[in-house]
Design a protein around this motif. Structure first.
Motif, mmCIF file in Angstrom:
data_model
loop_
_atom_site.group_PDB
_atom_site.id
_atom_site.type_symbol
_atom_site.label_atom_id
_atom_site.label_comp_id
_atom_site.label_asym_id
_atom_site.label_seq_id
_atom_site.Cartn_x
_atom_site.Cartn_y
_atom_site.Cartn_z
ATOM 1 N N GLY A 186 0.843 -1.188 0.000
ATOM 2 C CA GLY A 186 0.000 0.000 0.000
ATOM 3 C C GLY A 186 0.879 1.239 0.000
ATOM 4 O O GLY A 186 1.725 1.427 -0.875
ATOM 5 N N ASP A 187 0.730 2.086 1.016
ATOM 6 C CA ASP A 187 1.537 3.306 1.125
ATOM 7 C C ASP A 187 2.755 3.132 2.019
ATOM 8 O O ASP A 187 3.517 4.086 2.217
ATOM 9 N N GLU A 188 2.939 1.941 2.565
ATOM 10 C CA GLU A 188 4.026 1.700 3.524
ATOM 11 C C GLU A 188 5.238 1.067 2.856
ATOM 12 O O GLU A 188 5.118 0.057 2.150
ATOM 13 N N GLN A 189 6.411 1.666 3.093
ATOM 14 C CA GLN A 189 7.660 1.086 2.611
ATOM 15 C C GLN A 189 8.145 0.035 3.609
ATOM 16 O O GLN A 189 8.201 0.301 4.814
ATOM 17 N N ARG A 190 8.477 -1.164 3.117
ATOM 18 C CA ARG A 190 8.917 -2.268 3.977
ATOM 19 C C ARG A 190 10.337 -2.696 3.620
ATOM 20 O O ARG A 190 10.749 -2.601 2.465
ATOM 21 N N ARG A 191 11.044 -3.222 4.644
ATOM 22 C CA ARG A 191 12.384 -3.771 4.444
ATOM 23 C C ARG A 191 12.567 -4.975 5.357
ATOM 24 O O ARG A 191 12.112 -4.981 6.488
ATOM 25 N N ARG A 192 13.238 -5.985 4.842
ATOM 26 C CA ARG A 192 13.627 -7.136 5.634
ATOM 27 C C ARG A 192 14.941 -7.686 5.095
ATOM 28 O O ARG A 192 15.232 -7.567 3.910
ATOM 29 N N ILE A 193 15.715 -8.307 5.986
ATOM 30 C CA ILE A 193 16.907 -9.030 5.568
ATOM 31 C C ILE A 193 16.691 -10.508 5.843
ATOM 32 O O ILE A 193 16.378 -10.895 6.978
ATOM 33 N N LEU A 194 16.842 -11.327 4.813
ATOM 34 C CA LEU A 194 16.773 -12.777 4.955
ATOM 35 C C LEU A 194 18.203 -13.299 5.058
ATOM 36 O O LEU A 194 18.962 -13.225 4.082
ATOM 37 N N PRO A 195 18.593 -13.812 6.231
ATOM 38 C CA PRO A 195 19.978 -14.260 6.404
ATOM 39 C C PRO A 195 20.182 -15.702 5.945
ATOM 40 O O PRO A 195 19.248 -16.505 5.878
ATOM 41 N N GLY A 196 21.445 -16.019 5.631
ATOM 42 C CA GLY A 196 21.833 -17.400 5.461
ATOM 43 C C GLY A 196 21.520 -18.041 4.129
ATOM 44 O O GLY A 196 21.372 -19.256 4.060
#
Length: 202
Positions: A186-196
């Motif tokens: 939607g209007d929200e910016q998201r971030r994630r780091i997937l390790p390994g």
């Protein structure tokens, strides 16, 4: 719904032709939250698959052996040396989608990056390869096949929409890395780091 051609093993089935722990990347002050993906290992081949979903986004990636990538593109009309150029990078079959029942999810793979030995490395997008193929005079047929094989750089997913295709990363076979995801729910910016995560060995 726009569906991109998947890659072996799934590509071979659908087209009849066609690991987990934290890496040693130092944390940064603005580093995205980490989210450990589920990992499965094929008991016959030893190849690994990673799956994660959250905040509307679903990501699944499976290792591709360099020989699989090489054979696939030779079969699409590429010369051996050009197919080998892709095979010498880190390749996965991938599936990305919107798990929500309302609202869109937008991705721009140009904003995704890998974190590992030697620092950060980008995904090698379709535009990167198309420039090379055009400069080297690759015929339109193989170039079109490549375009439909690799995931598009940008896409807006409707609810329950998804895409499948190849993901190529600027790292060598056997490399370990973490993957930073960026998307807009939607209007929200998201971030994630997937390790390994790791590239299939040569």
């Amino acid at each position: 719904m726009h569906t991109i051609i998947p890659i072996p093993f799934r590509l071979l089935v659908l087209c009849a032709a066609l690991a987990a722990g934290l890496s040693a990347v130092p944390a940064q002050a603005d580093e995205a939250p980490r989210a450990r993906p589920a990992v499965e290992t094929d008991p016959e081949t030893g190849l690994r698959e990673w799956q994660w979903d959250g905040e509307g986004l679903s990501v699944e990636m499976g290792q591709l052996l360099p020989d699989q990538v090489r054979a696939f593109f030779i079969g699409r009309g590429f010369e051996d040396s050009m197919a080998d150029r892709v095979a010498q990078r880190c390749a996965f079959w991938g599936s990305i989608g919107n798990t929500g029942r309302e609202g869109s999810v937008k991705i721009d793979l140009g904003q995704w990056r890998t974190l590992g030995s030697g620092g950060t490395a980008p995904l090698l997008l379709n535009s990167h390869w198309q420039r090379k193929w055009e400069e080297e005079g690759v015929p339109r047929g193989p170039r079109t096949a490549f375009r439909w094989t690799v995931l598009p750089a940008e896409h807006r997913f409707a609810p329950q929409d998804w895409l499948m295709g190849m993901i190529v990363i600027d790292r060598p076979p056997g490399a370990d890395f973490d993957l930073e995801l960026r998307w807009r729910e939607g209007d929200e910016q998201r971030r994630r780091i997937l390790p390994g995560l790791s590239c299939a060995p040569e």
